[in-house]
Design an enzyme around this catalytic site. Sequence first.
Site, mmCIF file in Angstrom:
data_model
loop_
_atom_site.group_PDB
_atom_site.id
_atom_site.type_symbol
_atom_site.label_atom_id
_atom_site.label_comp_id
_atom_site.label_asym_id
_atom_site.label_seq_id
_atom_site.Cartn_x
_atom_site.Cartn_y
_atom_site.Cartn_z
ATOM 1 C CE1 TYR A 159 -3.921 2.067 0.799
ATOM 2 C CE2 TYR A 159 -2.596 3.068 2.571
ATOM 3 C CZ TYR A 159 -3.623 3.286 1.734
ATOM 4 O OH TYR A 159 -4.657 4.121 1.828
ATOM 5 C CE LYS A 163 -3.632 5.122 -1.313
ATOM 6 N NZ LYS A 163 -4.683 5.647 -2.281
HETATM 7 P P1 NAP Z 1 -13.256 2.262 1.723
HETATM 8 O O1 NAP Z 1 -14.330 2.560 2.746
HETATM 9 O O2 NAP Z 1 -12.764 0.710 1.743
HETATM 10 O O3 NAP Z 1 -13.534 2.566 0.034
HETATM 11 C C1 NAP Z 1 -12.964 1.869 -0.918
HETATM 12 C C2 NAP Z 1 -13.568 2.288 -2.130
HETATM 13 O O4 NAP Z 1 -12.785 1.900 -3.191
HETATM 14 C C3 NAP Z 1 -15.042 1.775 -2.447
HETATM 15 O O5 NAP Z 1 -15.990 2.817 -2.964
HETATM 16 C C4 NAP Z 1 -14.888 0.890 -3.557
HETATM 17 O O6 NAP Z 1 -16.054 0.464 -4.185
HETATM 18 C C5 NAP Z 1 -13.805 1.400 -4.260
HETATM 19 N N1 NAP Z 1 -12.767 0.290 -4.920
HETATM 20 C C6 NAP Z 1 -12.593 -0.669 -4.394
HETATM 21 N N2 NAP Z 1 -11.992 -1.545 -5.565
HETATM 22 C C7 NAP Z 1 -12.326 -0.857 -6.709
HETATM 23 C C8 NAP Z 1 -12.108 -1.052 -8.239
HETATM 24 N N3 NAP Z 1 -11.377 -2.307 -8.502
HETATM 25 N N4 NAP Z 1 -12.631 -0.446 -8.941
HETATM 26 C C9 NAP Z 1 -13.372 0.830 -8.596
HETATM 27 N N5 NAP Z 1 -13.359 1.239 -7.132
HETATM 28 C C10 NAP Z 1 -13.034 0.187 -6.412
HETATM 29 O O7 NAP Z 1 -11.898 3.075 1.581
HETATM 30 P P2 NAP Z 1 -11.868 4.625 2.152
HETATM 31 O O8 NAP Z 1 -11.185 4.634 3.463
HETATM 32 O O9 NAP Z 1 -12.860 5.389 1.794
HETATM 33 O O10 NAP Z 1 -10.616 5.086 1.165
HETATM 34 C C11 NAP Z 1 -10.752 5.830 0.090
HETATM 35 C C12 NAP Z 1 -9.398 6.284 -0.508
HETATM 36 O O11 NAP Z 1 -8.644 7.015 0.383
HETATM 37 C C13 NAP Z 1 -8.484 5.105 -0.874
HETATM 38 O O12 NAP Z 1 -7.747 5.517 -2.186
HETATM 39 C C14 NAP Z 1 -7.530 4.937 0.507
HETATM 40 O O13 NAP Z 1 -6.389 4.389 0.174
HETATM 41 C C15 NAP Z 1 -7.385 6.503 0.681
HETATM 42 N N6 NAP Z 1 -7.008 6.713 2.037
HETATM 43 C C16 NAP Z 1 -7.591 6.271 3.164
HETATM 44 C C17 NAP Z 1 -7.553 6.457 4.421
HETATM 45 C C18 NAP Z 1 -8.315 6.373 5.804
HETATM 46 O O14 NAP Z 1 -8.048 6.527 6.667
HETATM 47 N N7 NAP Z 1 -9.493 5.879 5.477
HETATM 48 C C19 NAP Z 1 -6.218 7.140 4.792
HETATM 49 C C20 NAP Z 1 -5.344 7.355 3.636
HETATM 50 C C21 NAP Z 1 -5.833 7.286 2.478
HETATM 51 P P3 NAP Z 1 -16.690 -0.795 -4.345
HETATM 52 O O15 NAP Z 1 -17.326 -1.179 -2.986
HETATM 53 O O16 NAP Z 1 -17.896 -0.786 -5.342
HETATM 54 O O17 NAP Z 1 -15.715 -1.829 -4.543
#
Ligand code: NAP
Length: 250
Positions: A159, A163
């Site tokens: 990851y 990133k």
């Molecule tokens: P999440 O709740 O697990 O949501 C992940 C999203 O990605 C879902 O909408 C999912 O859609 C989509 N996704 C997964 N596989 C996919 C694919 N193959 N094609 C298209 N869409 C896909 O995660 P989140 O925390 O909201 O994370 C969103 C972004 O923020 C990510 O890039 C993550 O790395 C980043 N981020 C998050 C955090 C944190 O603390 N949460 C921190 C730093 C960065 P489906 O359900 O339809 O698959």
Amino acid sequence: MSPATSLSGQTTLVTGGGRGIGRAIALALAETGAEVVVNYSSSASAAAEVVSTIQDAGGKAYALQANVAVESEVEALIKEVLERSGRIDVLVNNAGITRDGLMMRMKTEDWQSVLDLNLGGVFLCSRAVIRPMLKQKSGRIINITSVVGLIGNAGQANYAAAKAGVIGLTRSTARELASRGITVNAVAPGFIATDMTKDLDAEGILKNIPLGRFGTQEQVAGAVRFLAADPAASYITGQVLQVDGGMVMA
Ligand code: NAP
């Protein structure tokens, strides 16, 4: 919404816009008056809920299914957006997954699937929107990276590598497109409560956050909306905006 920060008449695409941070970004972009395309991979009903929430508030939105790690699906996704909306002004590369494990035991497939989506998906979607944005002579691409891409994290080599790669991709694309009126930036969240982080040691992480609290999905979405819609952001490109409560200061 002040006219200055309006995206009325513009089309925005949020990958993984049905759940978590992507959902908050879709709702925040809809508040600017933009049409929002909510991409999802498997969460069809969640994406449909985001679309109806936007429409109920008087906004414009539709959902499109595509696995953004797959080239043919990304090409079809962007083609359909252009056919239905005729333009694409803002791309938010938000879709992401984790497949955590210590380096020593990390399965090759877990390395590959995280790289394919979290970095490869950003490459495929960005490449696909460049031509229409060049024609429009404007566009904003916003990539969701992570503070982990800046400082690394034990158990997340795949990851963190993806990133960190997104940051290099953001800066290179920003340099290529700057003269054509297209900005490319990254937003790096710290710890945000979503499905992705629900199994992490939240209390341990909290100790390392100077502001003493976790971030919200809306706070990340606010930074994205600023980069997408605020005229003040038109002179910002190739940057990484951290939304992390001061977790990483570099
Ligand atoms: P999440 O709740 O697990 O949501 C992940 C999203 O990605 C879902 O909408 C999912 O859609 C989509 N996704 C997964 N596989 C996919 C694919 N193959 N094609 C298209 N869409 C896909 O995660 P989140 O925390 O909201 O994370 C969103 C972004 O923020 C990510 O890039 C993550 O790395 C980043 N981020 C998050 C955090 C944190 O603390 N949460 C921190 C730093 C960065 P489906 O359900 O339809 O698959």
